[in-house]
Write a protein that holds these residues in place. Sequence first.
Motif, PDB file in Angstrom:
ATOM      1  N   VAL A  46      43.488  38.553  32.129  1.00 24.73           N
ATOM      2  CA  VAL A  46      42.425  39.346  31.545  1.00 24.73           C
ATOM      3  C   VAL A  46      42.383  40.656  32.281  1.00 24.73           C
ATOM      4  O   VAL A  46      42.017  40.715  33.439  1.00 24.73           O
ATOM      5  N   MET A  76      46.923  35.747  41.626  1.00 23.84           N
ATOM      6  CA  MET A  76      45.803  34.932  41.149  1.00 23.84           C
ATOM      7  C   MET A  76      46.085  34.433  39.744  1.00 23.84           C
ATOM      8  O   MET A  76      45.288  34.633  38.845  1.00 23.84           O
ATOM      9  N   ASP A 133      41.009  32.910  35.958  1.00 21.00           N
ATOM     10  CA  ASP A 133      40.414  33.845  35.007  1.00 21.00           C
ATOM     11  C   ASP A 133      39.348  34.721  35.621  1.00 21.00           C
ATOM     12  O   ASP A 133      39.387  35.935  35.549  1.00 21.00           O
ATOM     13  N   LEU A 134      38.377  34.042  36.244  1.00 20.12           N
ATOM     14  CA  LEU A 134      37.186  34.739  36.697  1.00 20.12           C
ATOM     15  C   LEU A 134      37.537  35.763  37.762  1.00 20.12           C
ATOM     16  O   LEU A 134      37.070  36.893  37.739  1.00 20.12           O
ATOM     17  N   ARG A 135      38.420  35.338  38.691  1.00 17.83           N
ATOM     18  CA  ARG A 135      38.777  36.246  39.771  1.00 17.83           C
ATOM     19  C   ARG A 135      39.509  37.460  39.227  1.00 17.83           C
ATOM     20  O   ARG A 135      39.261  38.591  39.651  1.00 17.83           O
ATOM     21  N   THR A 147      39.172  38.748  36.287  1.00 15.84           N
ATOM     22  CA  THR A 147      38.185  39.609  35.633  1.00 15.84           C
ATOM     23  C   THR A 147      37.474  40.478  36.653  1.00 15.84           C
ATOM     24  O   THR A 147      37.367  41.696  36.499  1.00 15.84           O
ATOM     25  N   LEU A 148      36.995  39.820  37.724  1.00 22.10           N
ATOM     26  CA  LEU A 148      36.222  40.558  38.715  1.00 22.10           C
ATOM     27  C   LEU A 148      37.078  41.615  39.383  1.00 22.10           C
ATOM     28  O   LEU A 148      36.660  42.761  39.543  1.00 22.10           O
ATOM     29  N   VAL A 149      38.297  41.222  39.766  1.00 17.30           N
ATOM     30  CA  VAL A 149      39.157  42.185  40.456  1.00 17.30           C
ATOM     31  C   VAL A 149      39.480  43.355  39.545  1.00 17.30           C
ATOM     32  O   VAL A 149      39.440  44.513  39.961  1.00 17.30           O
ATOM     33  N   ILE A 201      37.665  44.467  37.075  1.00 20.54           N
ATOM     34  CA  ILE A 201      36.462  45.307  36.959  1.00 20.54           C
ATOM     35  C   ILE A 201      36.394  46.239  38.159  1.00 20.54           C
ATOM     36  O   ILE A 201      36.172  47.454  38.025  1.00 20.54           O
ATOM     37  N   ILE A 219      36.689  33.182  29.936  1.00 21.31           N
ATOM     38  CA  ILE A 219      36.811  34.612  29.926  1.00 21.31           C
ATOM     39  C   ILE A 219      36.199  35.236  28.677  1.00 21.31           C
ATOM     40  O   ILE A 219      35.681  36.340  28.707  1.00 21.31           O
ATOM     41  N   LEU A 249      36.007  45.323  45.373  1.00 21.63           N
ATOM     42  CA  LEU A 249      37.395  44.909  45.217  1.00 21.63           C
ATOM     43  C   LEU A 249      37.847  44.097  46.429  1.00 21.63           C
ATOM     44  O   LEU A 249      38.442  43.019  46.291  1.00 21.63           O
ATOM     45  N   VAL A 257      36.094  40.587  46.445  1.00 24.35           N
ATOM     46  CA  VAL A 257      36.582  39.606  45.471  1.00 24.35           C
ATOM     47  C   VAL A 257      38.056  39.309  45.679  1.00 24.35           C
ATOM     48  O   VAL A 257      38.531  38.231  45.337  1.00 24.35           O
TER      49      VAL A 257
END
Lengths: 340, 356
Positions: free
Chosen positions: A75, A126, A130-132, A134-136, A138, B137, B324, B327
């Motif tokens: 993503v 990674m 998914d979530l990581r 997305t966050l990275v 962003i 997602i 960044l 995370v």
Amino acid sequence: MRDWARAHPIWTGIAALLVLILLYLILAVWPEWIDSILRSKKIFLSALFNGITLGGLYFLVASGFTLIFGLMRNVNLAHGSLYLMGGYIGYYVSYTTGYWLLAFPIAFVVVGFVGVLLQFFVFRRMEGEDLRQTLVTIGISIVIADLLLWVVGGDFYVITPPDWLSGPLETGIITSQRVRSSGEVTNFYLSYPMVRIVIFCASVVIGVGMWLLLNRTRIGMLIRAGVDDRDMLSATGARIQLVFAGVFAFGAGLAGMAGVVGGTFQSVAPGEDIRFLLASLVVVIVGGMGSIPGAALGALLIGLAEQIGSIYFPTYAVVLTFLIMVGVLAFRPQGLLGRT
Amino acid sequence: MAMSDFQSSIDASIARNRGRRPWIERVPPAYWVLAILLLVMPGFASNFVLYQIFGWTFILGIIASSLMFLAGYGGMVSLAQMTFAGVAGYMVAIFGDSAIDTISQGWPWYITIPLALLVAVLFATIVGWLAVRTAGIYTIMITLAVAAAFFYFARQNYEVFNGFTGFQSVSPPQLFGVDWQDAVPFYYLTLFWAVAAYFSVLYLSRAPFGLALQGVRDNPRRMGALGYNVTAHRVAAYSFSAILAGIGGILLAWQSGQISPGTVSIQPSIDILVIAVVGGIRHPIGAFIGAFLYVLLKTFAVDVLISLGLDGDRFNLLIGMGFLLVVFFSPDGLLGLWEKAKDRSRRDPLTGRPRE
């Protein structure tokens, strides 16, 4: 396609009817009552064409996004930043060299390279999270947006197309007729910006090319196999990391090229990254994640909704696109052409 | 034989209860220190610190803890929390008092506040019902799209949301003769709701509903097979999160004295995610830690950047880089780093075994 038509005769009939109505609206000389409902034919036609060409631009952005997601389940919410980057690079190249066409390959290569870096340094570390991701991404998009603002500044830039593309094109479509008292009939024809038509044709060519590449070549076979079962593909000895990097570069490069197109259509400015990220999100959600024809259909729908909406109910044109998305989600959560 | 077994088990239980101290002694000392510090804060802190730093921290913490609840216990990362907060804030301005008296109804607070929360909960339930049709997602993307749609709608609509300018002079009611917009009363007001939000999330995480929700997060199919209604639990989680977010939103409208599309635009929605993730989404305290850091950065980063000889506009770069790094290296945020450090200090560096 034929199987689908056989399985759903009613839907096919409705679709055919809609196409016929649309053809009539485009080609015929409008009687009074249609004019009074849809304002004038000129307004309607230019909204329709703007919508279709905007759909072409959305397709360029969203197809890269959907390709990357479809193959790697990555993503990439920094996709809008790649678009913006491509736009600035395109402006810089076409401004310094004076060759508009040169902007496309350079934006493609540079942004594609940024995509490879992203895949290599971020996504490969990674996989499957998914979530990581997305966050990275962003985080990356925040950083890239601010870096671009720092380097380029907050001004609007418009990429000027070359002279041979800048004029209007006389289409053979009659917008209105005036009948003089002497019985002489004058036709008024629709003229439309050349550059938009050329760019739309180019995006159709790219779309068809992508479809052929995916469905008719060996590399496409590898990619499709990777979409279906990544582990099994790597077990057969295919160098999957190479395929991944290639697809990521291609998708990112498409976003970069779309940036040049967008800069010519409209302008490049801070904030466009989020706009196009949202647009491509909506497009792929409507069309179906990971499907190239889905991206084309979604892009067309959203582009048309945005442009026609902005003519007939200007206040809520933006909301209309989201309503379409909500409707699709409520009745077909996997998207119009998404696989279950 | 059976009788004596029973007897001995009762004895054991009595002994256990005797060893158990009263609840007031079981509260860890860190809680006492923090509670006393927060309660006496107005004694020595300036109004600016109370109102701008701590008031804002608590508000953002409340909104972020609604996301923490959804993401940490429900496994659903929603970017629409700021939108739920904004809906409540808007409703307070529309039904209550504001400078735009052509739209504001001027109803009393005991109607407007519950009504605002109710509307926010209804809105969140509809959004949640849409969002839970998808997973992982897709949820992020859909809630992001919802947030964007609401932002554009509020900006374009002049009949109800008063378009681009929004509502000014939104103020809390003058209850008990106290002006709640003053620094000290506002500090205690936000502190109260922050504590309430914190403990309600903590309580709910151990209540049957929260446990079932965590089960749904870990294995929806198994929970479905056990007879739990997976969709209903997820949608209910959205509804509950909207209560927290709505309280935060109302307080936010009072704190800044206004509500406008800028409050609910995409950047603040992402900021809430940043706050919750940087703090850590495993425990409700993370939301408040993240909010405190964010407010400190937002308030002082410009000065720090300028004093370092850099451009003060590069604030977003600083926040983005910090986010960044956190995370990238610790998916569980600062709390995760803290746990890791604690874990490491407990282990023997040579053998890797836990120390005695």
